[in-house]
Scaffold this motif. Structure first.
Motif, PDB file in Angstrom:
ATOM      1  N   VAL A 137       5.292   0.258   0.949  1.00  0.00           N
ATOM      2  CA  VAL A 137       5.522  -1.118   1.394  1.00  0.00           C
ATOM      3  C   VAL A 137       4.318  -1.676   2.150  1.00  0.00           C
ATOM      4  CG1 VAL A 137       6.980  -2.640   2.784  1.00  0.00           C
ATOM      5  CG2 VAL A 137       8.015  -0.729   1.521  1.00  0.00           C
ATOM      6  N   LEU A 138       3.875  -0.968   3.184  1.00  0.00           N
ATOM      7  CA  LEU A 138       2.831  -1.503   4.048  1.00  0.00           C
ATOM      8  C   LEU A 138       1.440  -1.444   3.410  1.00  0.00           C
ATOM      9  CD1 LEU A 138       4.028  -0.045   7.485  1.00  0.00           C
ATOM     10  CD2 LEU A 138       4.582  -2.249   6.427  1.00  0.00           C
ATOM     11  N   LEU A 139       1.048  -0.274   2.920  1.00  0.00           N
ATOM     12  CA  LEU A 139      -0.294  -0.142   2.343  1.00  0.00           C
ATOM     13  C   LEU A 139      -0.536  -1.069   1.147  1.00  0.00           C
ATOM     14  CD1 LEU A 139      -1.041   3.695   2.571  1.00  0.00           C
ATOM     15  CD2 LEU A 139      -2.112   1.837   3.861  1.00  0.00           C
ATOM     16  N   PRO A 140       0.432  -1.234   0.227  1.00  0.00           N
ATOM     17  CA  PRO A 140       0.190  -2.170  -0.877  1.00  0.00           C
ATOM     18  C   PRO A 140      -0.053  -3.607  -0.422  1.00  0.00           C
ATOM     19  CG  PRO A 140       2.009  -0.706  -1.435  1.00  0.00           C
ATOM     20  CD  PRO A 140       1.683  -0.470   0.025  1.00  0.00           C
ATOM     21  N   ASN A 141       0.414  -3.957   0.769  1.00  0.00           N
ATOM     22  CA  ASN A 141       0.211  -5.314   1.281  1.00  0.00           C
ATOM     23  C   ASN A 141      -1.079  -5.474   2.075  1.00  0.00           C
ATOM     24  OD1 ASN A 141       2.662  -7.233   0.806  1.00  0.00           O
ATOM     25  ND2 ASN A 141       3.576  -5.222   1.199  1.00  0.00           N
ATOM     26  N   VAL A 142      -1.829  -4.390   2.235  1.00  0.00           N
ATOM     27  CA  VAL A 142      -3.122  -4.485   2.934  1.00  0.00           C
ATOM     28  C   VAL A 142      -4.220  -3.862   2.070  1.00  0.00           C
ATOM     29  CG1 VAL A 142      -2.084  -4.520   5.238  1.00  0.00           C
ATOM     30  CG2 VAL A 142      -2.684  -2.322   4.211  1.00  0.00           C
ATOM     31  N   LYS A 143      -4.095  -4.010   0.752  1.00  0.00           N
ATOM     32  CA  LYS A 143      -5.064  -3.395  -0.160  1.00  0.00           C
ATOM     33  C   LYS A 143      -6.484  -3.864   0.117  1.00  0.00           C
ATOM     34  CE  LYS A 143      -2.764  -4.613  -3.823  1.00  0.00           C
ATOM     35  NZ  LYS A 143      -2.374  -4.838  -5.253  1.00  0.00           N
ATOM     36  N   SER A 144      -6.637  -5.135   0.453  1.00  0.00           N
ATOM     37  CA  SER A 144      -7.987  -5.645   0.709  1.00  0.00           C
ATOM     38  C   SER A 144      -8.618  -4.955   1.916  1.00  0.00           C
ATOM     39  CB  SER A 144      -7.952  -7.155   0.928  1.00  0.00           C
ATOM     40  OG  SER A 144      -7.154  -7.488   2.059  1.00  0.00           O
ATOM     41  N   SER A 145      -7.828  -4.656   2.934  1.00  0.00           N
ATOM     42  CA  SER A 145      -8.347  -3.966   4.117  1.00  0.00           C
ATOM     43  C   SER A 145      -8.686  -2.517   3.803  1.00  0.00           C
ATOM     44  CB  SER A 145      -7.329  -4.033   5.260  1.00  0.00           C
ATOM     45  OG  SER A 145      -7.135  -5.364   5.671  1.00  0.00           O
ATOM     46  N   VAL A 146      -7.919  -1.906   2.903  1.00  0.00           N
ATOM     47  CA  VAL A 146      -8.237  -0.546   2.465  1.00  0.00           C
ATOM     48  C   VAL A 146      -9.586  -0.537   1.748  1.00  0.00           C
ATOM     49  CG1 VAL A 146      -7.546   1.360   0.967  1.00  0.00           C
ATOM     50  CG2 VAL A 146      -5.818   0.143   2.303  1.00  0.00           C
ATOM     51  N   VAL A 147      -9.796  -1.525   0.882  1.00  0.00           N
ATOM     52  CA  VAL A 147     -11.072  -1.624   0.165  1.00  0.00           C
ATOM     53  C   VAL A 147     -12.220  -1.832   1.147  1.00  0.00           C
ATOM     54  CG1 VAL A 147     -12.409  -3.014  -1.464  1.00  0.00           C
ATOM     55  CG2 VAL A 147     -10.022  -2.455  -1.961  1.00  0.00           C
ATOM     56  N   VAL A 148     -12.019  -2.720   2.115  1.00  0.00           N
ATOM     57  CA  VAL A 148     -13.056  -2.959   3.127  1.00  0.00           C
ATOM     58  C   VAL A 148     -13.356  -1.677   3.901  1.00  0.00           C
ATOM     59  CG1 VAL A 148     -13.560  -4.157   5.295  1.00  0.00           C
ATOM     60  CG2 VAL A 148     -12.595  -5.420   3.379  1.00  0.00           C
ATOM     61  N   GLY A 149     -12.318  -0.929   4.263  1.00  0.00           N
ATOM     62  CA  GLY A 149     -12.517   0.327   4.968  1.00  0.00           C
ATOM     63  C   GLY A 149     -13.322   1.317   4.150  1.00  0.00           C
ATOM     64  N   LEU A 150     -13.022   1.419   2.860  1.00  0.00           N
ATOM     65  CA  LEU A 150     -13.760   2.334   1.977  1.00  0.00           C
ATOM     66  C   LEU A 150     -15.228   1.933   1.868  1.00  0.00           C
ATOM     67  CD1 LEU A 150     -11.113   2.677  -0.887  1.00  0.00           C
ATOM     68  CD2 LEU A 150     -11.846   4.507   0.643  1.00  0.00           C
ATOM     69  N   VAL A 151     -15.463   0.637   1.652  1.00  0.00           N
ATOM     70  CA  VAL A 151     -16.842   0.165   1.470  1.00  0.00           C
ATOM     71  C   VAL A 151     -17.646   0.313   2.758  1.00  0.00           C
ATOM     72  CG1 VAL A 151     -18.274  -1.849   0.960  1.00  0.00           C
ATOM     73  CG2 VAL A 151     -16.219  -1.410  -0.384  1.00  0.00           C
TER      74      VAL A 151
END
Length: 224
Positions: A137-151
């Motif tokens: 629920v939570l992680l799928p709604n912050v995918k852009s922040s996950v991508v930013v964290g990875l980059v």
């Protein structure tokens, strides 16, 4: 040419391994901090964010003391795996994991904390566990922040210097990453090579930031 490219190849290897491991480590950490409601929650956040304000040489010094062959962890690694942790690539990975940790954890945690509480409450109503709530629920709604964290983690690892120098030194093909190569070339007064290394890292940093901001600018309104 191969000798000139070697530091960049090593930097890319270090950044890839660090980013992959930090993603695996960060999700349980985000879970532990987000769902922790005790008075020690600010302490957990402070520990995770410490590398942001701690001078890299200080962190590198303590890691050097902690990972040295005379220490318990250094001895354990040597005895069990025959791996030396200081002045080696595995030592660089450990240092990078600690130094880049907040660049992975903080964007994801901040985005999740800014989600409406109704997301979590709805998941609980449907009988979801805390872990299922986070993962489905939570992680799928912050995918852009996950991508930013990875980059940002990848880019930050590429540019590390102080921690790398303290625990890895300047060993060609083993610990001489791109940032250390610049320092080495300047010491040897090879300014042409230093200009080449510095220019590539400058261009890389700009491109990474440009990609991040373009990605954030193109995401739909309301998506974290």
């Amino acid at each position: 040419m191969a000798d000139l490219l070697q530091p960049f190849v090593l930097s890319l290897q270090l950044a890839f391994v660090t980013t992959l491991l930090l993603f695996i480590i960060s999700i349980p950490l985000v879970y532990a901090i987000y769902f922790h409601s005790g008075p020690t929650k600010p302490l957990l956040k402070a520990i995770v964010s410490m590398p942001l304000v701690l001078p890299p040489t200080v962190l590198g010094y303590y890691l050097l003391i902690f990972l040295r062959p005379e220490g318990w962890l250094g001895q354990l690694s040597q005895q069990l795996f025959d791996i030396r942790l200081v002045f080696s690539f595995p030592g660089l990975v450990i240092g990078s994991l600690i130094f880049s940790l907040p660049f992975m954890v903080n964007p994801i945690l901040s985005a999740i904390e800014n989600l409406p509480l109704s997301y979590k409450e709805a998941a609980y109503t449907l009988g979801k566990s805390r872990w299922n709530t986070l993962w489905h629920v939570l992680l799928p709604n912050v995918k852009s922040s996950v991508v930013v964290g990875l980059v940002m983690t990848f880019a930050h690892t590429i540019g590390e210097f102080g921690v790398i120098l303290m625990i890895g030194g300047n060993i060609p093909g083993e610990t001489r990453v791109a940032s250390i190569a610049i320092y080495n070339e300047v010491e040897m007064l090879n300014f042409d090579n230093a200009d080449l290394y510095a220019g590539i890292l400058l261009a890389f940093s700009f491109v990474v930031l440009l990609i991040v901001y373009m990605y954030q600018n193109q995401r739909p309104q309301g998506v974290i």
